[in-house]
Design a protein around this motif. Structure first.
Motif, PDB file in Angstrom:
ATOM      1  N   LEU A 407       0.831  -1.201   0.000  1.00  0.00           N
ATOM      2  CA  LEU A 407       0.000   0.000   0.000  1.00  0.00           C
ATOM      3  C   LEU A 407       0.868   1.254   0.000  1.00  0.00           C
ATOM      4  O   LEU A 407       0.655   2.174  -0.811  1.00  0.00           O
ATOM      5  N   ILE A 408       1.851   1.319   0.907  1.00  0.00           N
ATOM      6  CA  ILE A 408       2.721   2.485   0.974  1.00  0.00           C
ATOM      7  C   ILE A 408       3.470   2.666  -0.346  1.00  0.00           C
ATOM      8  O   ILE A 408       3.599   3.786  -0.868  1.00  0.00           O
ATOM      9  N   HIS A 409       3.949   1.573  -0.924  1.00  0.00           N
ATOM     10  CA  HIS A 409       4.711   1.692  -2.168  1.00  0.00           C
ATOM     11  C   HIS A 409       3.822   2.104  -3.333  1.00  0.00           C
ATOM     12  O   HIS A 409       4.293   2.803  -4.249  1.00  0.00           O
ATOM     13  N   THR A 410       2.574   1.713  -3.310  1.00  0.00           N
ATOM     14  CA  THR A 410       1.650   2.207  -4.340  1.00  0.00           C
ATOM     15  C   THR A 410       1.513   3.713  -4.231  1.00  0.00           C
ATOM     16  O   THR A 410       1.568   4.438  -5.234  1.00  0.00           O
ATOM     17  N   TRP A 411       1.327   4.211  -3.019  1.00  0.00           N
ATOM     18  CA  TRP A 411       1.215   5.663  -2.826  1.00  0.00           C
ATOM     19  C   TRP A 411       2.483   6.379  -3.261  1.00  0.00           C
ATOM     20  O   TRP A 411       2.426   7.442  -3.898  1.00  0.00           O
ATOM     21  N   LEU A 412       3.651   5.814  -2.930  1.00  0.00           N
ATOM     22  CA  LEU A 412       4.912   6.484  -3.231  1.00  0.00           C
ATOM     23  C   LEU A 412       5.196   6.545  -4.732  1.00  0.00           C
ATOM     24  O   LEU A 412       5.967   7.408  -5.177  1.00  0.00           O
ATOM     25  N   THR A 413       4.601   5.659  -5.493  1.00  0.00           N
ATOM     26  CA  THR A 413       4.826   5.696  -6.944  1.00  0.00           C
ATOM     27  C   THR A 413       3.994   6.771  -7.637  1.00  0.00           C
ATOM     28  O   THR A 413       4.082   6.923  -8.856  1.00  0.00           O
ATOM     29  N   HIS A 414       3.213   7.525  -6.854  1.00  0.00           N
ATOM     30  CA  HIS A 414       2.373   8.586  -7.434  1.00  0.00           C
ATOM     31  C   HIS A 414       2.595   9.895  -6.676  1.00  0.00           C
ATOM     32  O   HIS A 414       1.697  10.400  -5.999  1.00  0.00           O
ATOM     33  N   PRO A 415       3.801  10.478  -6.787  1.00  0.00           N
ATOM     34  CA  PRO A 415       4.084  11.720  -6.047  1.00  0.00           C
ATOM     35  C   PRO A 415       3.348  12.938  -6.584  1.00  0.00           C
ATOM     36  O   PRO A 415       3.157  13.915  -5.861  1.00  0.00           O
ATOM     37  N   SER A 416       2.954  12.912  -7.851  1.00  0.00           N
ATOM     38  CA  SER A 416       2.146  13.988  -8.425  1.00  0.00           C
ATOM     39  C   SER A 416       0.665  13.678  -8.213  1.00  0.00           C
ATOM     40  O   SER A 416       0.284  12.533  -7.942  1.00  0.00           O
ATOM     41  N   HIS A 417      -0.160  14.707  -8.368  1.00  0.00           N
ATOM     42  CA  HIS A 417      -1.607  14.470  -8.303  1.00  0.00           C
ATOM     43  C   HIS A 417      -2.050  13.961  -9.677  1.00  0.00           C
ATOM     44  O   HIS A 417      -2.723  14.656 -10.447  1.00  0.00           O
TER      45      HIS A 417
END
Length: 750
Positions: A407-417
């Motif tokens: 989950l955390i790594h999914t979020w980190l792969t999308h630093p832009s909106h």
């Protein structure tokens, strides 16, 4: 009759010798509240106070004498006093404390008279005194009874310590101690009995709570709990739905006693006991919509549903609204989360708090047996450990929880909106079609970014929307636990002390039952004007027609703080901030949390101070500005804070400090690197809100900093993906120069 009951109490007291009102009482306190000697010591103190206690106000007298009599052991007299108090207050606002004391006094009387055990006597007294109450009164009593024991122990411990130092107590201090002791000692006796007693009382008031499994698209099921008013078993009712991850948010019963069908539904994968792993955000909109459709088909539903929520459940309400379920007629949220806007990053800077949140709310792991304070300390220590290490932020999960989190790594792969976050939020077309009443509540101090984004987007894309916004001097914790007289060292204006969940229910009564709209919500935008003890109401978040208060950074060389000027300085120059991002010696230095500070910390920052204000000045809105800067690297994370410096020298924070990544300023969907070593213009608008009357003689203090904290991602400015950077990318201190013409501005009130 009241008079007869009072005669009994006064006759008892008049048979005892009278002494001076101002007498002190010698008192040798026990070691601590749990010392076996404490019961006898407190009984002796109460017995010495009863003969001399006087009070002109009958209500205050009865409140205090009831407590004194209970602790002294005169339980029959105490029950008579409490009965007189309840009769006296019969036509006044309900006071649950009188009932709490009466239950305990009556239980001790029955225990002694009938020689029964305390558990049986307390159950008898509880039923006799709580059953006749209406639902709202019963809830108020139960809320007092169920308050955590620790909350009552600490005041007793502190009073014992004060008495130990003095050796005696004034009468006022002694009575306060007796009151605190009764609260603590009585709860030690009955706390274990409450769950069964409250459950039995609830069964008599509400239709049996149902724990259900509701099918949703994709073959999944949603666990839900339904509670309905007992007096309306055969009636069709509007429904209040909360779609949540957290069982502690289950307020279906509160909705039921307000005359609604209450439903608490849990996100896909979560059970009502808090178990089960969850992948947050991605299915909530369609799953909540399916639950709404299911509710509308039930025989107890009148076909109308409102969603309410705080934080994550507030997001779920917006996620459902974008699909326009036919039965959804209103949403009412407090500090809603907006994924990709204020979580797991804010200002496009990731917060370590996302790891804790995912661990506590999404992993399904059983909670640790530790206090909130212990949990906070443990996570702060983990933050410091990560900060000292040379780990890229892509390994933050391993550093904090020693595990890999998909989950955390999914979020980190999308630093832009980017599209990942955008698809979790209403689109422009969906905002334009939201045609139901919307209430949004948020605070100036850390509970605002998501609320502001939702409200502004709705107003921009559907200007005619029935949208109401309420902002005040609160943070997420005070909103959840209830507004108190002070927040982190700042004393709130009296009008800011609002029961926000209750206000939300009053607004829903207006929407569903035709009740009068709460006066506090009289216009689209309602802001508490701090320092003026009043509210300001208006049609929009835009500032009034009066010109904004603009202040320019004095960038000339100064020995002390730089100045904020009403016009640009003519001499030019620059103000430079240099921060060594590789230096981690400050890992154990805490960042201040207080809203009122003296002196102002100067860590990794520059301060700019205005001249004293010649008269009272009202400001409102979001701080915005344009900085003419020369950065030494291709990116930098900046921090902007604004304070009022009072004539007495205290600095009051006007909104939660705003951090933002310069490469995303004004365009969170696309990263645009800075030009290292070149002057360039950087415009920003803080995703914060404030409203305050600044006193004549006060100054405004602007603090500009470079982010370097243990609890969030650090941007070394290399231009690479910030998640991949490490200390090696620092390559010397980072420098930012602000040039003449840089300014900030904020709306000025009428």
């Amino acid at each position: 009759m009241i008079v007869g009951a009072l005669r009994v109490v006064f006759a008892l007291l008049l048979t005892l010798p009278l002494m001076a009102w101002g007498q002190d009482f010698g008192f040798q306190p026990p070691r601590d509240p749990d010392d076996p000697a404490a019961v006898e010591a407190m009984r002796d103190l109460a017995q010495r106070i009863v003969p001399v206690y006087k009070e002109a106000d009958t209500g205050v007298f009865l409140v205090n004498v009831t407590a004194l009599q209970i602790v002294s052991g005169a339980h029959v007299a105490a029950y008579d006093s409490s009965r007189a108090l309840r009769r006296l207050y019969r036509d006044k606002p309900f006071d649950g404390r009188a009932v709490v004391d009466a239950i305990y006094a009556h239980a001790r009387t029955v225990e002694a008279k009938e020689r029964s055990g305390f558990a049986q006597a307390y159950a008898h007294a509880f039923h006799e005194l709580v059953a006749p109450l209406d639902n709202a009164q019963a809830e108020a009593v139960v809320k007092l009874l169920e308050a955590p024991l620790a909350a009552y122990r600490e005041p007793v411990r502190q009073a014992f310590e004060r008495a130990r130092a003095k050796g005696s107590l004034s009468q006022a201090e002694a009575i306060a101690l007796v009151r605190s002791w009764l609260d603590y000692e009585s709860r030690r006796s009955f706390a274990v009995l409450l769950p069964e007693l409250v459950a039995a009382d609830n069964r008599s008031r509400y239709a049996a709570a149902q724990d259900l499994r509701i099918p949703v698209p994709g073959g999944a099921v949603i666990h839900a709990r339904v509670v309905r008013p007992g007096r309306a078993k055969d009636s069709r009712l509007p429904t209040l739905l909360r779609f949540t991850l957290d069982p502690s948010e289950d307020d279906a019963q509160r909705s039921a006693f307000k005359g609604y069908a209450g439903v608490t539904a849990y996100a896909r994968g979560r059970t009502p006991d808090g178990q089960g792993a969850v992948w947050p955000f991605e299915h909530d909109g369609q799953d909540a919509a399916a639950v709404i459709d299911w509710i509308a088909r039930q025989p107890w539903s009148d076909g109308r549903v409102a969603m309410l929520g705080d934080g994550y459940s507030g997001y779920a309400a917006w996620a459902a609204a974008r699909g326009k379920p036919a039965a959804l007629k209103a949403i009412a949220t407090i500090a809603p989360m907006a994924p990709g806007i204020d979580f797991p990053m804010a200002g496009q800077i990731y917060r370590n708090a996302m790891v804790r949140w995912a661990q506590e709310h999404a992993s399904g792991a059983p909670p640790r047996a530790e206090s909130q304070a212990a949990a906070d300390a443990r996570w702060q220590a983990l933050d410091a450990l990560w900060y000292r290490g040379d780990f890229p932020y892509s390994q933050i999960d391993g550093a904090l929880i020693d595990d890999f989190s998909p989950l955390i790594h999914t979020w980190l792969t999308h630093p832009s909106h980017d599209l990942y976050w955008q698809q979790l939020l209403p689109s422009a077309q969906q905002f334009a079609q939201i045609d139901i009443p919307v209430l949004t509540i948020a605070g100036y101090y850390g509970a605002e970014a998501g609320a502001l984004w939702f409200h502004r987007e709705l107003q921009r894309l559907r200007p005619q929307a029935d949208a109401t916004l309420l902002f005040g001097p609160w943070d997420a914790e005070s909103i959840r636990r209830g507004t108190a007289p002070s927040l982190r060292g700042y004393t709130l204006d009296a009008v800011a002390r609002v029961d926000l969940p209750e206000l939300r229910l009053q607004w829903l009564d207006h929407v569903f039952k035709g009740a009068k709209k709460p006066a506090l919500l009289q216009d689209r935008v309602n802001l508490q004007l701090m320092g003026a003890n009043r509210w300001r109401h208006g049609p929009s978040l835009e500032a009034s027609d009066r010109a904004a208060l603009r202040l320019y950074l004095d960038t000339r060389r100064h020995d002390g703080p730089h100045r904020l000027l009403p016009s640009p300085a003519e001499e030019g120059g620059h103000a430079q901030l240099t921060v060594d991002l590789a230096d981690r010696r400050d890992a154990d230095i805490p960042w201040p949390d207080a809203l009122r500070l003296k002196p102002l910390p100067a860590r990794n920052s520059l301060s700019f101070v205005s001249d004293p204000l010649p008269k009272d000045t009202e400001i409102e809105g979001s701080l915005r500005g344009a900085f003419d800067i020369t950065p030494s690297r291709q990116d930098v994370d900046l921090n902007v804070s604004l304070y009022e410096r009072t004539a007495g020298g205290d600095d009051l924070l006007l909104f939660e400090p705003y951090d933002f990544r310069a490469s995303y300023a004004g365009h969170r969907s696309h990263r645009r690197l800075l030009r290292a070593g070149e002057r360039q213009l950087l415009s920003f608008t803080a995703e914060r809100m404030t409203a305050r009357r600044l006193a004549a003689g006060s100054r405004l203090v602007l603090v500009l900093g470079i982010n370097k904290r243990t609890d969030r991602q650090i941007n070394f400015g290399s231009g690479k993906d910030v998640n991949s950077e490490s200390i090696a990318d620092a390559q010397g201190p980072l420098r930012v120069r602000w040039h003449e013409g840089s300014y900030v501005e904020i709306g000025r009130g009428p």
